[in-house]
Design a protein around this motif. Structure first.
Motif, PDB file in Angstrom:
ATOM      1  N   SER A   1      -5.698  -0.885  -2.421  1.00 30.72           N
ATOM      2  CA  SER A   1      -5.585  -0.259  -3.740  1.00 30.72           C
ATOM      3  C   SER A   1      -5.113   1.181  -3.648  1.00 30.72           C
ATOM      4  CB  SER A   1      -6.924  -0.320  -4.470  1.00 30.72           C
ATOM      5  OG  SER A   1      -7.931   0.307  -3.696  1.00 30.72           O
ATOM      6  N   GLU A   2      -5.171   1.745  -2.444  1.00 33.72           N
ATOM      7  CA  GLU A   2      -4.686   3.107  -2.236  1.00 33.72           C
ATOM      8  C   GLU A   2      -3.785   3.146  -1.020  1.00 33.72           C
ATOM      9  OE1 GLU A   2      -7.920   5.800  -1.888  1.00 33.72           O
ATOM     10  OE2 GLU A   2      -8.632   5.493  -3.940  1.00 33.72           O
ATOM     11  N   GLY A   3      -2.871   4.120  -1.017  1.00 35.14           N
ATOM     12  CA  GLY A   3      -1.943   4.251   0.095  1.00 35.14           C
ATOM     13  C   GLY A   3      -2.579   4.879   1.320  1.00 35.14           C
ATOM     14  N   GLU A   4      -1.952   4.612   2.480  1.00 36.79           N
ATOM     15  CA  GLU A   4      -2.339   5.260   3.732  1.00 36.79           C
ATOM     16  C   GLU A   4      -1.882   6.714   3.708  1.00 36.79           C
ATOM     17  OE1 GLU A   4      -3.449   3.490   6.833  1.00 36.79           O
ATOM     18  OE2 GLU A   4      -4.050   2.013   5.346  1.00 36.79           O
ATOM     19  N   PRO A   5      -2.528   7.590   4.481  1.00 39.04           N
ATOM     20  CA  PRO A   5      -2.001   8.959   4.615  1.00 39.04           C
ATOM     21  C   PRO A   5      -0.668   8.911   5.358  1.00 39.04           C
ATOM     22  CG  PRO A   5      -4.219   8.733   5.588  1.00 39.04           C
ATOM     23  CD  PRO A   5      -3.743   7.368   5.259  1.00 39.04           C
ATOM     24  N   THR A   6       0.405   9.356   4.734  1.00 40.30           N
ATOM     25  CA  THR A   6       1.726   9.282   5.363  1.00 40.30           C
ATOM     26  C   THR A   6       2.449  10.613   5.233  1.00 40.30           C
ATOM     27  OG1 THR A   6       2.682   8.481   3.295  1.00 40.30           O
ATOM     28  CG2 THR A   6       2.030   6.809   4.888  1.00 40.30           C
ATOM     29  N   ALA A   7       3.446  10.773   6.090  1.00 45.79           N
ATOM     30  CA  ALA A   7       4.272  11.979   6.034  1.00 45.79           C
ATOM     31  C   ALA A   7       5.015  12.017   4.699  1.00 45.79           C
ATOM     32  CB  ALA A   7       5.262  11.976   7.190  1.00 45.79           C
ATOM     33  N   GLY A   8       5.063  13.173   4.095  1.00 47.01           N
ATOM     34  CA  GLY A   8       5.810  13.323   2.852  1.00 47.01           C
ATOM     35  C   GLY A   8       5.109  12.773   1.629  1.00 47.01           C
ATOM     36  N   GLY A   9       3.852  12.351   1.802  1.00 49.78           N
ATOM     37  CA  GLY A   9       3.107  11.861   0.651  1.00 49.78           C
ATOM     38  C   GLY A   9       3.592  10.537   0.104  1.00 49.78           C
ATOM     39  N   VAL A  10       4.282   9.743   0.913  1.00 54.63           N
ATOM     40  CA  VAL A  10       4.758   8.430   0.464  1.00 54.63           C
ATOM     41  C   VAL A  10       3.569   7.497   0.272  1.00 54.63           C
ATOM     42  CG1 VAL A  10       6.146   6.430   1.133  1.00 54.63           C
ATOM     43  CG2 VAL A  10       6.969   8.731   1.627  1.00 54.63           C
ATOM     44  N   ASP A  11       3.597   6.723  -0.801  1.00 53.38           N
ATOM     45  CA  ASP A  11       2.540   5.749  -1.091  1.00 53.38           C
ATOM     46  C   ASP A  11       2.832   4.481  -0.296  1.00 53.38           C
ATOM     47  OD1 ASP A  11       0.828   3.833  -2.130  1.00 53.38           O
ATOM     48  OD2 ASP A  11       1.095   4.442  -4.206  1.00 53.38           O
ATOM     49  N   TYR A  12       2.079   4.265   0.783  1.00 52.78           N
ATOM     50  CA  TYR A  12       2.293   3.112   1.663  1.00 52.78           C
ATOM     51  C   TYR A  12       0.965   2.384   1.834  1.00 52.78           C
ATOM     52  CZ  TYR A  12       4.861   0.387   5.076  1.00 52.78           C
ATOM     53  OH  TYR A  12       5.520  -0.633   5.720  1.00 52.78           O
ATOM     54  N   ARG A  13       0.963   1.099   1.504  1.00 50.18           N
ATOM     55  CA  ARG A  13      -0.272   0.315   1.519  1.00 50.18           C
ATOM     56  C   ARG A  13      -0.153  -0.880   2.453  1.00 50.18           C
ATOM     57  NH1 ARG A  13      -1.915   0.552  -4.929  1.00 50.18           N
ATOM     58  NH2 ARG A  13      -0.927   2.575  -5.324  1.00 50.18           N
ATOM     59  N   MET A  14      -1.235  -1.198   3.123  1.00 49.57           N
ATOM     60  CA  MET A  14      -1.236  -2.324   4.040  1.00 49.57           C
ATOM     61  C   MET A  14      -1.463  -3.651   3.300  1.00 49.57           C
ATOM     62  SD  MET A  14      -0.513  -1.160   6.948  1.00 49.57           S
ATOM     63  CE  MET A  14      -0.259   0.517   7.481  1.00 49.57           C
ATOM     64  N   ILE A  15      -0.837  -4.697   3.820  1.00 46.27           N
ATOM     65  CA  ILE A  15      -1.044  -6.056   3.323  1.00 46.27           C
ATOM     66  C   ILE A  15      -1.980  -6.747   4.303  1.00 46.27           C
ATOM     67  CG2 ILE A  15       0.008  -8.256   2.701  1.00 46.27           C
ATOM     68  CD1 ILE A  15       2.665  -6.737   2.321  1.00 46.27           C
ATOM     69  N   GLY A  16      -3.186  -7.081   3.849  1.00 40.60           N
ATOM     70  CA  GLY A  16      -4.167  -7.687   4.736  1.00 40.60           C
ATOM     71  C   GLY A  16      -4.199  -9.200   4.622  1.00 40.60           C
ATOM     72  N   ARG A  17      -4.395  -9.843   5.772  1.00 48.73           N
ATOM     73  CA  ARG A  17      -4.619 -11.291   5.818  1.00 48.73           C
ATOM     74  C   ARG A  17      -6.120 -11.571   5.813  1.00 48.73           C
ATOM     75  NH1 ARG A  17      -1.086 -11.091  10.782  1.00 48.73           N
ATOM     76  NH2 ARG A  17      -3.035 -11.599  11.843  1.00 48.73           N
ATOM     77  N   SER A  18      -6.479 -12.800   5.505  1.00 47.64           N
ATOM     78  CA  SER A  18      -7.900 -13.138   5.449  1.00 47.64           C
ATOM     79  C   SER A  18      -8.531 -13.207   6.831  1.00 47.64           C
ATOM     80  CB  SER A  18      -8.108 -14.459   4.696  1.00 47.64           C
ATOM     81  OG  SER A  18      -7.358 -15.489   5.284  1.00 47.64           O
ATOM     82  N   ASP A  19      -7.712 -13.242   7.910  1.00 49.66           N
ATOM     83  CA  ASP A  19      -8.271 -13.229   9.263  1.00 49.66           C
ATOM     84  C   ASP A  19      -8.488 -11.810   9.788  1.00 49.66           C
ATOM     85  OD1 ASP A  19      -5.726 -12.308   9.853  1.00 49.66           O
ATOM     86  OD2 ASP A  19      -5.194 -13.976  11.170  1.00 49.66           O
ATOM     87  N   GLY A  20      -8.235 -10.809   8.943  1.00 50.77           N
ATOM     88  CA  GLY A  20      -8.446  -9.428   9.342  1.00 50.77           C
ATOM     89  C   GLY A  20      -7.208  -8.722   9.840  1.00 50.77           C
ATOM     90  N   GLY A  21      -6.148  -9.457  10.098  1.00 52.75           N
ATOM     91  CA  GLY A  21      -4.897  -8.841  10.553  1.00 52.75           C
ATOM     92  C   GLY A  21      -4.062  -8.355   9.383  1.00 52.75           C
ATOM     93  N   ASN A  22      -2.934  -7.739   9.697  1.00 49.02           N
ATOM     94  CA  ASN A  22      -2.009  -7.276   8.665  1.00 49.02           C
ATOM     95  C   ASN A  22      -0.778  -8.164   8.623  1.00 49.02           C
ATOM     96  OD1 ASN A  22      -3.428  -5.002   7.682  1.00 49.02           O
ATOM     97  ND2 ASN A  22      -2.771  -3.786   9.434  1.00 49.02           N
ATOM     98  N   ALA A  23      -0.256  -8.377   7.408  1.00 46.69           N
ATOM     99  CA  ALA A  23       0.973  -9.149   7.229  1.00 46.69           C
ATOM    100  C   ALA A  23       2.183  -8.247   7.054  1.00 46.69           C
ATOM    101  CB  ALA A  23       0.847 -10.080   6.030  1.00 46.69           C
ATOM    102  N   GLY A  24       1.939  -6.943   6.852  1.00 46.39           N
ATOM    103  CA  GLY A  24       3.018  -5.997   6.621  1.00 46.39           C
ATOM    104  C   GLY A  24       2.517  -4.859   5.769  1.00 46.39           C
ATOM    105  N   GLY A  25       3.444  -4.228   5.056  1.00 51.37           N
ATOM    106  CA  GLY A  25       3.079  -3.083   4.231  1.00 51.37           C
ATOM    107  C   GLY A  25       3.837  -3.075   2.921  1.00 51.37           C
ATOM    108  N   VAL A  26       3.355  -2.250   1.997  1.00 58.03           N
ATOM    109  CA  VAL A  26       3.991  -2.090   0.689  1.00 58.03           C
ATOM    110  C   VAL A  26       4.383  -0.624   0.521  1.00 58.03           C
ATOM    111  CG1 VAL A  26       3.688  -2.232  -1.812  1.00 58.03           C
ATOM    112  CG2 VAL A  26       2.680  -3.982  -0.332  1.00 58.03           C
TER     113      VAL A  26
END
Length: 265
Positions: free
Chosen positions: A34-59
């Motif tokens: 629901s919130e972005g990761e801390p990124t350079a330049g203040g870009v709103d970047y969010r992780m896509i989580g899988r139900s097994d705890g891993g990541n599928a990518g980012g938004v």
């Protein structure tokens, strides 16, 4: 090239990450932060989580300035390279182009490029988290739901594209399926793993583009969820070699996406 490149990350560029979360949650089972990761330049970047705890990518949230600069809702893949600057120079020398110059980010070095026909992708030399050195990304899987399972390049020149990716990323091309008057659907491989396919541009594809297929647990359930959550179905589920089904859609924000999985009924 010592080892063929793999897709190590997928990114959804969208003007509405919260809207994307409301769509991809019911359809695929992903959780988008629901919130972005801390990124350079203040870009709103969010992780896509899988139900097994891993990541599928980012938004990546598209801001007004990005949209004004020509960015549009889309999925884009990241290909692993050992040296981003060398890869970019070689791609440009072979007729490709730079869409975003090489830059360092907290998780590695990236650049956005286009192949000679115009399909856009990232190249990346990742910086693995401490304790995970040598581990390979698992965002792509040929079998698993909630992973990307298929990478499909629609292009204006299949022969040239296959030669380009073979030279720069070490992929093979074996086997094809006839699409009748549209031409051949030609399979591409990384070693003995089927990565996806290269196909001619069809009606509805204004420019060459990479399309990606997310794995779902039930293609009919996913189809109903697409329709119920504001997506647009562009091709109905059809059986593919191996007995599973694939379909194509456009998410509510305008990004094209495919889905692949079994028919449970």
């Amino acid at each position: 090239m010592s080892e063929a490149s793999n897709f190590i990350w997928y990114e959804l560029m969208t003007p509405d990450p919260a809207g994307a979360a409301r769509f991809y949650g019911p359809v695929v089972g992903w959780t988008i932060a629901s919130e972005g990761e801390p990124t350079a330049g203040g870009v709103d970047y969010r992780m896509i989580g899988r139900s097994d705890g891993g990541n599928a990518g980012g938004v990546l949230a598209l801001g007004a300035d990005m949209i004004a600069g020509g960015a549009r809702p889309m999925w884009i893949g990241y290909l692993h390279v050992a040296d981003v600057d060398a890869a970019v120079a070689a791609i440009v020398a072979d007729g490709g182009s730079v869409q975003m110059p090489a830059m360092d980010i907290p998780v590695g070095r990236i650049a956005m490029v286009a192949d000679p026909q115009g399909a856009v992708f990232y190249v990346m030399d990742p910086k693995p988290p401490e304790g995970m050195e040598g581990m390979e990304s698992d965002v792509f899987s040929v079998t698993e739901a909630q992973h990307m399972r298929w990478n499909e390049l629609a292009t204006s020149d299949s022969d040239a594209a296959i030669a380009f990716y073979r030279k720069h990323f070490g992929w093979g091309q074996e086997g094809e399926m006839s699409m009748g008057p549209l031409g051949a659907y030609r399979f591409i491989q990384r070693g003995d793993v089927g990565l996806g396919a290269v196909m001619p541009l069809m009606e509805g594809y204004p420019v060459p583009v990479w399309n990606f297929y997310a794995g779902v647990d039930d293609i009919d359930r996913a189809r109903e969820a697409v329709a119920a959550n504001g997506g647009t179905i562009t091709s109905e589920p059809m059986e593919i070699p191996g007995g599973e089904y694939a379909m194509n859609a456009i998410d509510p924000q305008g990004a094209a996406i495919g889905f692949v999985g079994p028919r449970r009924k």
